[in-house]
Design a protein around this motif. Structure first.
Motif, PDB file in Angstrom:
ATOM      1  N   ALA A 133     -49.409 -37.033 -27.862  1.00  0.00           N
ATOM      2  CA  ALA A 133     -49.829 -37.276 -26.482  1.00  0.00           C
ATOM      3  C   ALA A 133     -50.450 -36.029 -25.863  1.00  0.00           C
ATOM      4  O   ALA A 133     -51.383 -36.127 -25.054  1.00  0.00           O
ATOM      5  CB  ALA A 133     -48.627 -37.730 -25.650  1.00  0.00           C
ATOM      6  N   ALA A 134     -49.944 -34.856 -26.237  1.00  0.00           N
ATOM      7  CA  ALA A 134     -50.478 -33.614 -25.665  1.00  0.00           C
ATOM      8  C   ALA A 134     -51.950 -33.455 -26.024  1.00  0.00           C
ATOM      9  O   ALA A 134     -52.770 -33.096 -25.167  1.00  0.00           O
ATOM     10  CB  ALA A 134     -49.675 -32.421 -26.165  1.00  0.00           C
ATOM     11  N   ARG A 135     -52.314 -33.735 -27.268  1.00  0.00           N
ATOM     12  CA  ARG A 135     -53.727 -33.632 -27.658  1.00  0.00           C
ATOM     13  C   ARG A 135     -54.590 -34.635 -26.907  1.00  0.00           C
ATOM     14  O   ARG A 135     -55.752 -34.377 -26.629  1.00  0.00           O
ATOM     15  CB  ARG A 135     -53.889 -33.862 -29.163  1.00  0.00           C
ATOM     16  N   ALA A 136     -53.987 -35.783 -26.545  1.00  0.00           N
ATOM     17  CA  ALA A 136     -54.741 -36.821 -25.831  1.00  0.00           C
ATOM     18  C   ALA A 136     -54.683 -36.638 -24.316  1.00  0.00           C
ATOM     19  O   ALA A 136     -55.325 -37.396 -23.584  1.00  0.00           O
ATOM     20  CB  ALA A 136     -54.198 -38.197 -26.210  1.00  0.00           C
ATOM     21  N   GLY A 137     -53.896 -35.637 -23.838  1.00  0.00           N
ATOM     22  CA  GLY A 137     -53.804 -35.400 -22.407  1.00  0.00           C
ATOM     23  C   GLY A 137     -52.961 -36.425 -21.671  1.00  0.00           C
ATOM     24  O   GLY A 137     -53.164 -36.649 -20.467  1.00  0.00           O
ATOM     25  N   GLU A 138     -51.984 -37.046 -22.361  1.00  0.00           N
ATOM     26  CA  GLU A 138     -51.129 -38.060 -21.744  1.00  0.00           C
ATOM     27  C   GLU A 138     -49.867 -37.389 -21.203  1.00  0.00           C
ATOM     28  O   GLU A 138     -49.079 -36.806 -21.954  1.00  0.00           O
ATOM     29  CB  GLU A 138     -50.775 -39.141 -22.767  1.00  0.00           C
ATOM     30  N   ARG A 139     -49.642 -37.490 -19.911  1.00  0.00           N
ATOM     31  CA  ARG A 139     -48.616 -36.707 -19.237  1.00  0.00           C
ATOM     32  C   ARG A 139     -47.191 -37.153 -19.570  1.00  0.00           C
ATOM     33  O   ARG A 139     -46.336 -36.317 -19.890  1.00  0.00           O
ATOM     34  CB  ARG A 139     -48.820 -36.771 -17.717  1.00  0.00           C
ATOM     35  N   VAL A 140     -46.898 -38.449 -19.479  1.00  0.00           N
ATOM     36  CA  VAL A 140     -45.507 -38.907 -19.565  1.00  0.00           C
ATOM     37  C   VAL A 140     -44.876 -38.594 -20.923  1.00  0.00           C
ATOM     38  O   VAL A 140     -43.799 -37.977 -20.986  1.00  0.00           O
ATOM     39  CB  VAL A 140     -45.409 -40.412 -19.230  1.00  0.00           C
ATOM     40  N   PRO A 141     -45.479 -38.994 -22.060  1.00  0.00           N
ATOM     41  CA  PRO A 141     -44.853 -38.651 -23.347  1.00  0.00           C
ATOM     42  C   PRO A 141     -44.760 -37.146 -23.574  1.00  0.00           C
ATOM     43  O   PRO A 141     -43.804 -36.674 -24.200  1.00  0.00           O
ATOM     44  CB  PRO A 141     -45.772 -39.312 -24.380  1.00  0.00           C
ATOM     45  N   THR A 142     -45.746 -36.402 -23.088  1.00  0.00           N
ATOM     46  CA  THR A 142     -45.692 -34.943 -23.227  1.00  0.00           C
ATOM     47  C   THR A 142     -44.525 -34.374 -22.440  1.00  0.00           C
ATOM     48  O   THR A 142     -43.777 -33.513 -22.937  1.00  0.00           O
ATOM     49  CB  THR A 142     -47.013 -34.311 -22.750  1.00  0.00           C
TER      50      THR A 142
END
Length: 330
Positions: free
Chosen positions: A31-40
């Motif tokens: 998720a971090a590579r995709a810029g997704e806040r909640v899973p990160t």
């Protein structure tokens, strides 16, 4: 993750808790590579709960590197900003030993978060991600000195690859290695190389467009120096006369070569060492290694092409007025 748990796990982890923790962090990394806040954010929280502070911070820095490498800003990273703006050697090792990331834009962002000294403290061997990192770093990082030594690539590392070994950055080729260092004291004691003749050095400089500011030669036990006011002397007709007068028995000890960024490298043919002139001068890695390999080694056509692929073309130095000194002024 196994390494992190051993380094700084906190509390008991049974099978169910381990699987849940691992899935949370793995999903957070993706998720971090995709810029997704909640899973990160969930991954950061899991690390904070399960790890000691220093290990949790290191893993958060690793996630932050993935976040920024993916194109998101550090300010938007869903975690406290404590220590996540850079990578230490352990967090960098996590990144380099992960599955291959071929995205050049990713590494272009990551390379700005680290430095050559941090990489030299990282036991990164010759991973695929190190190759991707160095393709970007070669244009952005600087160093002071490098050295050519004979030797084939390690059996477990393919030739024409970067490696980090014993605190040294090494470009391994089938015929020689190029060692990069911040000072000469960090280089090993090398074996003496045969000195090339003047015409060989001039041919190499002409072949790759390397301007020479001065030369120092030896004939038996006598030294001969030739230099100018900083312009390119490699095409001076006086050099033809010197070579004829010496009977073409001269060996070139050293040459001062100008690189595209404008600095001068002192190239020592006997030891295979090139270093920047000036006590604290740092020069771009592509120019440092490119000039050294092209001038201090007699490259085949295939080797020259491979060097260009890895380091880029030599490139012209900044324009300077050219003047031919008279023989009386030399």
């Amino acid at each position: 993750m196994s390494r992190s748990v051993l380094e700084g796990g906190r509390g008991t982890l049974d099978k169910t808790a381990t699987e849940e923790f691992l899935n949370t962090v793995v999903q957070g990394a993706e998720a971090a590579r995709a810029g997704e806040r909640v899973p990160t954010r969930d991954a950061v929280n899991a690390l904070t709960a399960r790890m000691t502070t220093d290990v949790a911070d290191r893993m958060s820095a690793f996630l932050a590197a993935l976040w920024q490498g993916g194109g998101s800003t550090l300010a938007s990273f869903p975690a406290p900003q404590r220590g996540v703006g850079h990578l230490d050697e352990t967090a960098l090792m996590y990144l380099l030993e992960s599955e291959d990331i071929t995205d050049a834009a990713f590494w272009n962002r990551v390379v700005r978060m680290i430095s050559l000294p941090i990489l030299l403290r990282t036991p990164a061997a010759g991973t695929g991600n190190l190759q991707h990192l160095m393709r970007e770093a070669i244009r952005l990082w600087t160093s002071r000195v490098c050295m050519i030594v004979p030797g084939a690539a390690d059996a477990d590392i393919s030739p024409w690859r970067w490696a980090v070994k014993a605190g040294q950055l090494i470009l391994q080729t089938p015929r020689f290695h190029v060692l990069v260092a911040q000072s000469r004291r960090q280089l090993p004691q090398g074996q003496e190389h045969d000195l090339p003749r003047l015409d060989e050095v001039r041919n190499r400089a002409d072949r790759f467009g390397i301007p020479l500011a001065s030369l120092r030669m030896v004939v038996t036990d006598r030294h001969v120096g030739y230099g100018g006011p900083g312009d390119d002397i490699s095409h001076d007709t006086q050099l033809d006369g010197i070579s004829d007068a010496l009977g073409q028995a001269e060996g070139v000890i050293e040459a001062d070569a100008r690189i595209p960024s404008g600095e001068t490298l002192q190239c020592l043919f006997g030891t295979g060492i090139a270093s920047a002139r000036g006590a604290r001068t740092q020069v771009p890695l592509d120019a440092l290694l490119g000039t050294t390999t092209r001038l201090l080694s007699d490259l085949s056509s295939d080797e020259a092409e491979k060097i260009t692929q890895l380091l880029g073309a030599q490139g012209p130095p900044p324009d300077q007025p050219w003047s031919q000194p008279s023989f009386d002024d030399v």
